[in-house]
Design a protein around this motif. Structure first.
Motif, PDB file in Angstrom:
ATOM      1  N   UNK A  46      20.612  38.358 -34.007  1.00 55.47           N
ATOM      2  CA  UNK A  46      21.708  39.486 -34.534  1.00 55.47           C
ATOM      3  C   UNK A  46      21.360  39.575 -35.837  1.00 55.47           C
ATOM      4  N   UNK A  47      21.101  38.083 -36.647  1.00 60.13           N
ATOM      5  CA  UNK A  47      20.877  38.228 -38.237  1.00 60.13           C
ATOM      6  C   UNK A  47      19.600  39.219 -38.296  1.00 60.13           C
ATOM      7  N   UNK A  48      18.493  38.916 -37.505  1.00 60.60           N
ATOM      8  CA  UNK A  48      17.079  39.570 -37.671  1.00 60.60           C
ATOM      9  C   UNK A  48      17.439  41.187 -37.112  1.00 60.60           C
ATOM     10  N   UNK A  49      18.426  41.513 -36.645  1.00 66.15           N
ATOM     11  CA  UNK A  49      18.421  42.664 -36.114  1.00 66.15           C
ATOM     12  C   UNK A  49      17.693  43.241 -34.767  1.00 66.15           C
ATOM     13  N   UNK A  50      17.579  42.220 -33.932  1.00 65.59           N
ATOM     14  CA  UNK A  50      16.823  42.534 -32.660  1.00 65.59           C
ATOM     15  C   UNK A  50      17.782  42.956 -31.562  1.00 65.59           C
ATOM     16  N   UNK A  51      17.696  44.242 -31.165  1.00 70.57           N
ATOM     17  CA  UNK A  51      18.327  44.636 -29.944  1.00 70.57           C
ATOM     18  C   UNK A  51      19.842  44.423 -30.281  1.00 70.57           C
ATOM     19  N   UNK A  52      20.250  44.884 -31.297  1.00 71.14           N
ATOM     20  CA  UNK A  52      21.635  44.720 -31.766  1.00 71.14           C
ATOM     21  C   UNK A  52      22.743  45.070 -30.798  1.00 71.14           C
ATOM     22  N   UNK A  53      22.320  46.264 -29.875  1.00 75.23           N
ATOM     23  CA  UNK A  53      23.332  46.809 -29.028  1.00 75.23           C
ATOM     24  C   UNK A  53      23.819  45.646 -27.994  1.00 75.23           C
ATOM     25  N   UNK A  54      22.809  45.081 -27.726  1.00 73.61           N
ATOM     26  CA  UNK A  54      23.128  44.014 -26.544  1.00 73.61           C
ATOM     27  C   UNK A  54      23.410  42.612 -27.361  1.00 73.61           C
ATOM     28  N   UNK A  55      22.735  42.119 -28.348  1.00 75.41           N
ATOM     29  CA  UNK A  55      22.866  40.934 -28.919  1.00 75.41           C
ATOM     30  C   UNK A  55      24.603  41.053 -29.631  1.00 75.41           C
ATOM     31  N   UNK A  56      24.878  42.027 -30.024  1.00 72.96           N
ATOM     32  CA  UNK A  56      26.357  42.091 -30.600  1.00 72.96           C
ATOM     33  C   UNK A  56      27.290  41.750 -29.471  1.00 72.96           C
ATOM     34  N   UNK A  57      27.239  42.206 -28.307  1.00 67.49           N
ATOM     35  CA  UNK A  57      28.082  42.085 -27.100  1.00 67.49           C
ATOM     36  C   UNK A  57      28.026  40.611 -26.730  1.00 67.49           C
ATOM     37  N   UNK A  58      26.756  40.062 -26.624  1.00 67.78           N
ATOM     38  CA  UNK A  58      26.478  38.751 -26.345  1.00 67.78           C
ATOM     39  C   UNK A  58      26.956  37.768 -27.403  1.00 67.78           C
ATOM     40  N   UNK A  59      27.055  38.101 -28.752  1.00 69.20           N
ATOM     41  CA  UNK A  59      27.682  37.144 -29.501  1.00 69.20           C
ATOM     42  C   UNK A  59      29.198  37.376 -29.667  1.00 69.20           C
ATOM     43  N   UNK A  60      29.778  38.344 -29.274  1.00 63.36           N
ATOM     44  CA  UNK A  60      31.190  38.531 -29.132  1.00 63.36           C
ATOM     45  C   UNK A  60      31.446  37.602 -27.837  1.00 63.36           C
TER      46      UNK A  60
END
Length: 430
Positions: free
Chosen positions: A140-154
């Motif tokens: 997420x820091x790198x901005x890779x597939x943020x639509x998916x990684x933001x949900x996974x981080x949540x």
């Protein structure tokens, strides 16, 4: 007699139209004059114009650099915290935790919290969630597939925090709220791998086959774990998955359709609302903290900071804490200054010039708290939230400086590689 009197009465001529106007434009009896027609038409056009400008403003993505800084900061704080607690991870959240899994399950059933760690009790599942959250935070820091990684981080942050709520602090509470808001932002428009891929794909994001395959894999994982249950958090996860699929379908099949533009405008509005909610949440955090401090007697007499400086738990540098505690003028100024800044924050941010001075002061205060009192991750989380209010010009300047520094570092590394002496036995071609 009456007939003669009536005939003698002169007839009153009808009003004639003014020169330059047609008879049709003259209002009849009981009709409003033409000036009122014109003013009402101008008023309706004015309202329509204002509504159009408001819609255009709301459907435009605002604060993309602030959202990118927020994304990078949240990812860094989560990754740094989990790496720091890696030796103690099993005691805090895993199979060695005093807060047993069944106790956590009962508490979650009462509070309605969410964690995936209660789905299986094996150690491998905990290790997968823990290390997966670290990896997702870095991505997420790198901005890779943020639509998916933001949900996974949540999912990862909520799972770890709610697994053992007995060891959380204010920083954890801030993180688990902000990662939910982050899902609804367009945080990868700049400073991200997604932005670079978007520039490469151009106006056809539907050609992103890797993203579609990833979406299918996530759907199969949800089906395996959740089934078709659509209650509570299961409905949230399935809903986010369905929205992402709808977005890809619209980009792929209807790139020029008005429905595609409507989805894009809706996403921009959600982003703007999420950024506004983040800003309001930060203001509420500071306001409630300041008003609660005002009610305390130690804050009223200016000695509140004196006591934590003498606690071993909050004194990583005893000599520095002793130096500050020995000067009561400094303690008094810091105590009252903290209360004034926190209470005034929601009102000061409305003034751009004063805000641009206040935000660096707040960040320096949090850095001081991190160093003096030894609570770095709470301070880092607060600094990340403060970054939402940074001016765009400063963020652009910061981005340019970082880009220049990275370019110089790459050139230095390439130069060092080219000028390095060859190893023994290696023939260098002439």
């Amino acid at each position: 007699m009456n007939i003669g009197r009536a005939a003698a009465t002169p007839a009153v001529p009808a009003p004639s139209a003014p020169a330059g106007t047609s008879p049709a434009s003259v209002p009849g009896p009981g009709e409003p004059p033409a000036a009122e027609h014109a003013s009402s038409a101008r008023g309706s056009r004015g309202l329509a114009g204002r509504a159009a400008r408001l819609a255009a403003f709301a459907s435009r993505t605002h604060a993309p650099y602030q959202a990118a800084a927020f994304r990078i900061g949240i990812g860094f704080v989560v990754a740094a915290f989990l790496v720091r607690e890696w030796p103690h991870r099993r005691v805090l959240y895993g199979d060695r935790s005093p807060w047993a899994l069944d106790m956590a399950g009962r508490l979650l059933a009462e509070t309605g919290g969410f964690t995936v760690l209660t789905w299986w009790s094996g150690r491998w599942w905990f290790e997968l969630v823990y290390h997966g959250t670290v990896a997702v935070a870095v991505l997420l820091m790198l901005g890779w597939r943020t639509r998916a990684t933001s949900v996974l981080l949540m999912v990862g942050v909520l799972s770890l925090v709610n697994r053992n709520t007995q060891v959380t602090d204010g920083g954890d509470n801030i993180l688990q709220v902000m990662v939910i808001y982050l899902v609804f932002t367009r945080c990868a428009r700049v400073w991200s791998l997604d932005a670079r891929r978007s520039r490469r794909l151009g106006d056809d994001p539907g050609r992103d086959r890797a993203g579609f395959l990833m979406w299918q894999a996530v759907g199969l994982a949800l089906l395996w774990v959740l089934g078709f249950s659509a209650t509570g958090w299961n409905a949230v996860l399935w809903g986010l998955w369905a929205v992402h699929g709808l977005w890809w379908l619209a980009c792929r099949r209807f790139p020029r359709h008005r429905a595609r533009a409507l989805l894009d405008d809706t996403a921009a509005m959600l982003h703007n609302c999420a950024m506004l909610v983040i800003a309001v949440q930060v203001c509420l955090i500071y306001a409630t903290a300041g008003w609660y401090k005002i009610q305390g007697s130690r804050w009223q007499d200016g000695t509140a900071l004196h006591y934590p400086l003498h606690l071993p738990e909050f004194s990583p540098w005893p000599w520095l804490a002793g130096l500050l505690a020995a000067n009561m003028v400094v303690v008094l100024a810091l105590t009252y200054g903290t209360v004034i800044l926190q209470v005034a924050f929601p009102f000061v941010v409305l003034n751009r010039k004063v805000k641009n001075v206040l935000i660096p002061v707040m960040m320096l205060e949090h850095l001081g708290i991190a160093v003096v009192l030894g609570i770095p991750f709470l301070s880092l989380a607060a600094i990340v939230c403060d970054a939402v209010f940074l001016p765009t010009a400063f963020l652009l300047l910061l981005g340019d400086r970082c880009t220049d520094a990275a370019r110089r570092m790459r050139e230095r590394v390439r130069g060092a590689v080219r000028t390095s002496p060859p190893e023994k036995g290696v023939v260098v071609p002439s």
